[in-house]
Design a protein around this motif. Structure first.
Motif, PDB file in Angstrom:
ATOM      1  N   VAL A   6     -10.603 -17.317   8.889  1.00  0.00           N
ATOM      2  CA  VAL A   6     -10.389 -15.856   7.842  1.00  0.00           C
ATOM      3  C   VAL A   6     -12.287 -15.903   7.495  1.00  0.00           C
ATOM      4  O   VAL A   6     -13.023 -16.578   8.399  1.00  0.00           O
ATOM      5  N   LEU A  57      -2.056 -16.026   1.909  1.00  0.00           N
ATOM      6  CA  LEU A  57      -2.623 -15.136   2.100  1.00  0.00           C
ATOM      7  C   LEU A  57      -2.221 -13.760   1.298  1.00  0.00           C
ATOM      8  O   LEU A  57      -2.898 -13.064   1.490  1.00  0.00           O
ATOM      9  N   ARG A  61      -5.143 -11.581   0.529  1.00  0.00           N
ATOM     10  CA  ARG A  61      -5.050  -9.935  -0.141  1.00  0.00           C
ATOM     11  C   ARG A  61      -5.159  -9.399  -1.630  1.00  0.00           C
ATOM     12  O   ARG A  61      -6.076  -8.902  -0.806  1.00  0.00           O
ATOM     13  N   HIS A  66      -9.187  -9.058   3.587  1.00  0.00           N
ATOM     14  CA  HIS A  66      -8.466  -8.220   5.240  1.00  0.00           C
ATOM     15  C   HIS A  66      -9.088  -7.105   5.545  1.00  0.00           C
ATOM     16  O   HIS A  66      -9.543  -6.511   6.389  1.00  0.00           O
ATOM     17  N   GLU A  67      -9.360  -6.435   4.148  1.00  0.00           N
ATOM     18  CA  GLU A  67      -9.929  -5.256   4.449  1.00  0.00           C
ATOM     19  C   GLU A  67     -11.339  -5.442   4.445  1.00  0.00           C
ATOM     20  O   GLU A  67     -12.755  -4.225   5.292  1.00  0.00           O
ATOM     21  N   SER A  70     -11.531 -10.623   7.836  1.00  0.00           N
ATOM     22  CA  SER A  70     -10.899 -10.345   8.662  1.00  0.00           C
ATOM     23  C   SER A  70     -10.258 -11.613   8.735  1.00  0.00           C
ATOM     24  O   SER A  70     -10.439 -12.748   8.117  1.00  0.00           O
ATOM     25  N   ILE A  71      -8.874 -11.285   8.670  1.00  0.00           N
ATOM     26  CA  ILE A  71      -7.824 -13.047   8.863  1.00  0.00           C
ATOM     27  C   ILE A  71      -6.566 -13.214  10.116  1.00  0.00           C
ATOM     28  O   ILE A  71      -5.987 -12.231  10.498  1.00  0.00           O
ATOM     29  N   ASP A 102       3.299 -12.010   5.640  1.00  0.00           N
ATOM     30  CA  ASP A 102       2.513 -11.386   6.217  1.00  0.00           C
ATOM     31  C   ASP A 102       2.769 -11.222   8.198  1.00  0.00           C
ATOM     32  O   ASP A 102       2.763 -10.785   8.987  1.00  0.00           O
TER      33      ASP A 102
END
Length: 308
Positions: A6, A57, A61, A66-67, A70-71, A102
């Motif tokens: 992450v 996850l 999220r 993730h926006e 990064s994952i 995911d």
């Protein structure tokens, strides 16, 4: 076990760490402040057992990590650690039953791309099955079933329905329609060429074909087999076990039915074409129905496990 990588903005790293530390199946947590570039931020590493993967996850999220960062997910094949074993014991359920949503979305989403390879594999599988129909050769039919790439878009359609991803559903439907249409047209053209070369003729289609005539004569068992194959296929996909999936591909009459449609159209035999079309639709409907019900059951089971 899953390995999470992450990248988090520095002001969000504490929240990321809190989420991971709160998960019963997470361990081997490492935080490297300022180590990440493009995007810039802190690098957070950890291992998470599959049973807890979706929970971690989903929490990340929800915080939109993730926006803003990064994952990434990697699979850990071997983990020699008492701490990792304790993490697996602390998480509810078994790894083989776990669904990492995911991961499934990513995996099935890749199967809906209308690439040249996808269309070529579809066409080759259907042509092989078409030759098998004319020769009444089950071996060729089985080979075509294995080569056919249609289960990927079917699985994506199931995931799209359960997770309500309209884009998934649209892309999967387009991949299926274009794939089957391309394969049927290619098989019709190939049948004409083989006929001109004197290698096949209409009499081969009209003769008794006791080993392959089931392809255009659907019955109740066609639905039963397709339904059971859909369950097995989805379980194979969600558990990341490729072995059972091969058996699923061999058991459903999708590519052979498309091949029989093509050969019957080439030789202007509407009864066989219609029967094959019914067989194809029956199998597709059974697989999708079974796949959706299986995913719904798995989602309910893990929701119940998380609350228990």
């Amino acid at each position: 076990m899953l390995h999470l990588r992450v990248i988090s903005p520095p002001d969000r790293t504490d929240e990321v760490v809190r989420i991971i530390e709160a998960a019963p199946g997470a361990t081997n947590l490492v935080v490297l402040p300022g180590a990440a570039r493009q995007p810039d931020g802190d690098l957070v590493l950890c291992d998470v057992v599959r049973e807890a993967g979706s929970q971690v996850l989903a929490a990340l999220r929800k915080e939109r990590i993730h926006e803003v960062g990064s994952i990434a997910i990697d699979h850990v094949d071997v983990a020699l650690s008492h701490v990792a074993a304790a993490a697996a014991d602390a998480a509810p359920g078994l790894a083989s039953d776990a669904v990492v949503w995911d991961e499934i979305e990513q995996k099935t989403g890749d199967e809906t791309e209308l690439s040249g390879t996808y269309l070529l594999m579809f066409a080759i599988a259907t042509i092989i099955a078409g030759i098998g129909v004319l020769l009444d050769q089950p071996i060729l039919i089985v080979g075509a079933m294995v080569v056919g790439p249609e289960f990927g878009p079917l699985a994506a359609l199931c995931v799209g329905i359960v997770r309500w991803r309209p884009t998934f559903m649209r892309r999967a439907s387009i991949a299926l329609v274009v794939g089957f249409a391309t394969a049927v047209v290619a098989t019709i053209g190939t049948t004409y060429l083989l006929d001109l070369a004197g290698l096949v003729d209409k009499s081969m289609l009209l003769r008794d074909r006791p080993l392959t005539d089931f392809i255009w004569r659907p019955d109740a068992l066609s639905w039963v087999v397709g339904f059971l194959a859909g369950i097995a296929g989805m379980l194979s996909l969600t558990s990341s076990k490729a072995g059972p999936l091969i058996g699923v591909l061999i058991s459903v009459t999708t590519v052979p039915a498309a091949a029989n449609i093509a050969v019957a159209l080439a030789y202007k035999t509407p009864d066989e074409a219609l029967g094959s079309a019914v067989q194809l639709l029956l199998n597709l409907a059974a697989i999708v129905t079974a796949g959706v019900l299986t995913l719904l059951a798995q989602r309910w089971f893990w929701s119940w496990k998380a609350k228990a």
